[in-house]
Each structure stands twice: as structure tokens, then as C-alpha cells.
Design a protein around this motif. Structure first.
Motif, short mmCIF file in Angstrom:
data_model
loop_
_atom_site.label_atom_id
_atom_site.label_comp_id
_atom_site.label_asym_id
_atom_site.label_seq_id
_atom_site.Cartn_x
_atom_site.Cartn_y
_atom_site.Cartn_z
N THR A 114 0.81 -1.25 0.00
CA THR A 114 -0.05 -0.08 -0.07
C THR A 114 1.01 1.15 0.07
O THR A 114 1.75 1.50 0.73
N ALA A 115 0.64 2.09 -0.97
CA ALA A 115 1.47 3.27 -1.04
C ALA A 115 0.58 4.58 -0.62
O ALA A 115 -0.42 5.09 -1.60
N PHE A 116 0.45 4.85 0.59
CA PHE A 116 -0.46 6.19 0.99
C PHE A 116 0.38 6.98 1.96
O PHE A 116 1.25 6.64 2.63
N ILE A 117 0.10 8.35 1.84
CA ILE A 117 0.78 9.31 2.66
C ILE A 117 0.52 8.85 4.31
O ILE A 117 1.65 8.71 4.83
N SER A 118 -0.67 8.43 4.39
CA SER A 118 -1.18 8.04 5.78
C SER A 118 -0.47 8.92 6.83
O SER A 118 0.42 8.11 7.59
N PRO A 119 -0.68 10.15 7.07
CA PRO A 119 0.10 10.69 7.76
C PRO A 119 0.07 10.65 9.55
O PRO A 119 0.90 11.15 10.23
N PHE A 120 -0.94 9.98 9.85
CA PHE A 120 -1.15 9.73 11.40
C PHE A 120 -0.78 8.44 12.06
O PHE A 120 -1.27 7.42 11.43
N ILE A 121 0.07 8.48 12.96
CA ILE A 121 0.47 7.39 13.44
C ILE A 121 -0.73 6.40 13.96
O ILE A 121 -0.61 5.21 14.04
N SER A 122 -1.73 7.04 14.58
CA SER A 122 -2.71 6.24 15.08
C SER A 122 -3.56 5.59 14.03
O SER A 122 -3.83 4.44 14.30
N ASP A 123 -3.62 6.20 12.90
CA ASP A 123 -4.31 5.42 11.72
C ASP A 123 -3.34 4.19 11.23
O ASP A 123 -3.82 3.03 10.98
N ARG A 124 -2.26 4.28 11.10
CA ARG A 124 -1.29 3.28 10.62
C ARG A 124 -1.33 2.10 11.69
O ARG A 124 -1.21 0.92 11.47
N GLN A 125 -1.45 2.53 13.15
CA GLN A 125 -1.44 1.45 14.15
C GLN A 125 -2.90 0.67 14.11
O GLN A 125 -2.83 -0.46 14.33
N GLN A 126 -3.88 1.59 13.77
CA GLN A 126 -5.19 0.76 13.53
C GLN A 126 -5.02 -0.14 12.76
O GLN A 126 -5.72 -1.45 12.94
N VAL A 127 -4.63 -0.07 11.50
CA VAL A 127 -4.47 -0.88 10.41
C VAL A 127 -3.54 -2.18 10.86
O VAL A 127 -3.92 -3.49 10.84
N ARG A 128 -2.67 -1.78 11.52
CA ARG A 128 -1.59 -2.92 12.16
C ARG A 128 -2.33 -3.84 13.16
O ARG A 128 -2.09 -5.30 12.99
N GLU A 129 -3.38 -3.37 13.97
CA GLU A 129 -4.22 -4.18 14.59
C GLU A 129 -5.30 -4.97 14.00
O GLU A 129 -5.78 -5.99 14.78
N LEU A 130 -5.53 -4.59 12.62
CA LEU A 130 -6.59 -5.49 11.91
C LEU A 130 -6.22 -7.04 11.82
O LEU A 130 -6.79 -7.91 11.38
N VAL A 131 -4.66 -6.98 11.43
CA VAL A 131 -4.20 -8.18 11.26
C VAL A 131 -3.26 -8.90 12.26
O VAL A 131 -3.14 -8.15 13.48
N THR A 132 -2.99 -10.08 12.26
CA THR A 132 -2.36 -10.82 13.26
C THR A 132 -0.78 -10.14 13.44
O THR A 132 -0.30 -9.59 12.18
N GLU A 133 -0.03 -10.67 14.56
CA GLU A 133 1.23 -10.00 14.65
C GLU A 133 2.03 -10.65 13.66
O GLU A 133 1.96 -11.91 13.37
N GLY A 134 2.91 -9.86 12.81
CA GLY A 134 3.79 -10.15 11.89
C GLY A 134 3.20 -10.20 10.51
O GLY A 134 3.94 -10.32 9.50
N GLU A 135 2.13 -9.59 10.35
CA GLU A 135 1.26 -9.39 9.08
C GLU A 135 1.28 -7.94 8.75
O GLU A 135 0.49 -7.85 7.63
N PHE A 136 1.87 -7.27 9.24
CA PHE A 136 2.03 -5.60 8.94
C PHE A 136 3.32 -5.33 9.00
O PHE A 136 4.16 -5.47 10.02
N ILE A 137 4.00 -4.62 8.00
CA ILE A 137 5.41 -4.23 7.89
C ILE A 137 5.28 -2.79 7.58
O ILE A 137 4.83 -2.40 6.33
N GLU A 138 5.69 -1.71 8.40
CA GLU A 138 5.68 -0.36 8.16
C GLU A 138 6.93 -0.06 7.34
O GLU A 138 8.08 -0.23 7.80
N VAL A 139 6.81 0.60 6.16
CA VAL A 139 7.96 1.19 5.43
C VAL A 139 7.96 2.42 5.28
O VAL A 139 7.08 3.04 4.55
N PHE A 140 9.04 3.25 6.12
CA PHE A 140 8.90 4.61 6.08
C PHE A 140 9.85 4.90 4.91
O PHE A 140 10.98 4.91 4.87
N VAL A 141 9.08 5.64 3.91
CA VAL A 141 9.94 6.14 2.88
C VAL A 141 10.29 7.65 3.21
O VAL A 141 9.59 8.55 3.00
N ASP A 142 11.61 7.75 3.79
CA ASP A 142 11.91 8.87 4.63
C ASP A 142 12.91 9.70 3.39
O ASP A 142 14.07 9.76 3.38
N THR A 143 11.97 10.62 3.23
CA THR A 143 12.41 11.84 2.30
C THR A 143 12.25 13.29 2.56
O THR A 143 11.17 13.32 3.04
#
Length: 215
Positions: A114-143
Motif C-alpha cells: 500500500t502506498a499512502f501518505i497516511s500521515p497519522f501514527i494512530s491510523d497506521r497503528q489501527q491498520v496494524r491491529e486489524l491483522v495478526t502479529e507479523g502480518e504488517f510491515i511499516e515501510v517509512f519512505v523517509d525523504t
């Protein structure tokens, strides 16, 4: 204040809606595809290279005969989320919907990017919690912002600086950078190919590209 897109505290699924269990299970789909499903969540400022890197990663996964699908922020707003604007509330709903779609792809046994700005930490955390542990990898494209603004591939920063676009992340809307992302890409120092190779190497190292124990 509750917006039209935010669930109210008392909202819940109707008692008339009953979960239907499929004969084909998640485990069946995982075995069929021979890989560990995961959400690769690319986040970063506009112009950071999220979509470009994610696209390059998916191409490499395709060459490896892996099952994947790329959900791009702009593309999704042409269909599923075309009714949403760019206020904070709409951005939250945008990510909530994508999280639910990504969860379905994971259930199907896929590697979903998924390629989204998704600016808020809480929103990204909410998605992480939708799946089981190990099924979410946050990739910070730091520019850095100045690099993104210098690139400005869609001319959006120019419009935002001129006041033609409101609620633009990095200008008049906050971007909350990941605190501890699983993958950290600095695109000002690495080219697209190197970034994509690094992501695929991390997937291999962590055991997502074949069945077996994850490291």
C-alpha cells in the motif's frame, strides 16, 4: 464532533448480519501460494517515492512468482474512496477503508503493498491491529520535505504554497513520521532499484517469501 465518515461510539454491526465461514480457509490459501501474507505499508510525504518504490518491489515479487497486489493512494481515490476529500477526518476514513481492503488481501494469502501518505501514527497503528502479529510491515519512505518539494512530480507543492490546495501534508497539514518502522528507506541516499532490492531482501530474511518459520 462526529463526521459522516467516523463511526459513532454506539455504532455496531447489526444483529441481523452474521459472519459466514468459508470452507476454504486462510491457511489453505497460504499453503496454495507458498508464501507468508503480509501488508507492506509504505508511508511518507507526497513526492517521497512511495508509489515508485512499491511498484518496483511488486515487479520484483512478480519475477519471483510471488502473489502480490499494489494499492496506490491516487488510484484508490478514483474508485473506492472517490467520495472522500483531504480533511483530517476524510484522511482517517481513507486509511480505515484501505486497512480493511488490505486485510482481505492478507486473508487471501497475498503480499499486499500500500502506498499512502497516511500521515497519522494512530491510523497506521489501527491498520496494524486489524491483522495478526507479523502480518504488517511499516515501510517509512523517509525523504526530506525540501527534496520532495524540489521533485514535485505532480505540481502539488507549488499549488499548496500558492494556497490553491488546502490540508496538504507537510505544508499546512501534519505528517507524523513512524517512530520504529520495520523498514526505513532514505530515498535521498538510495535510488529506486536499491530501495526495492532492500525491501525484497528484508522480506526474504524475515521468511515471508516461503513457508516455514519466520526469523
Amino acid at each position: 464532533m462526529t463526521t459522516p465518515y467516523q463511526r459513532k461510539d454506539h455504532d455496531s454491526v447489526s444483529d441481523d448480519v452474521v459472519w459466514h465461514n468459508s470452507t476454504v480457509t486462510h491457511e489453505d490459501r497460504v499453503i496454495q501460494k507458498g508464501q507468508k501474507p503480509v501488508i507492506l505499508w509504505f508511508t511518507g510525504l507526497s513526492g517521497s517515492g512511495k508509489s515508485t518504490v512499491a511498484n518496483a518491489v511488486e515487479s520484483k515479487l512478480m519475477q519471483m512468482a510471488k502473489h502480490s497486489y499494489l494499492l496506490d493512494g491516487d488510484n484508490v481515490r478514483h474508485g473506492l474512496n472517490k467520495d472522500l476529500g483531504f480533511s483530517d477526518a476524510d484522511r482517517i476514513e481513507n486509511i480505515r477503508r484501505i486497512g480493511e481492503v488490505a486485510k482481505l488481501f492478507v486473508d487471501a494469502g497475498n503480499i499486499v503493498l500500500t502506498a499512502f501518505i497516511s500521515p497519522f501514527i494512530s491510523d497506521r497503528q489501527q491498520v496494524r491491529e486489524l491483522v495478526t502479529e507479523g502480518e504488517f510491515i511499516e515501510v517509512f519512505v523517509d525523504t526530506p520535505l525540501d527534496v520532495c518539494e524540489a521533485r514535485d512530480p505532480k505540481g502539488l507543492y507549488k499549488k499548496a504554497r500558492a494556497g490553491e490546495i488546502k490540508h496538504f501534508t507537510g505544508i499546512d497539514s501534519e505528517y507524523q513520521a513512524p517512530v520504529n518502522p520495520e523498514i526505513h528507506l532514505k530515498t535521498a541516499d538510495l535510488n529506486i532499484e536499491a530501495c526495492a532490492d532492500f525491501v525484497v531482501a528484508e522480506l526474504e530474511k524475515k521468511g515471508y517469501l516461503q513457508l516455514g518459520e519466520q526469523h
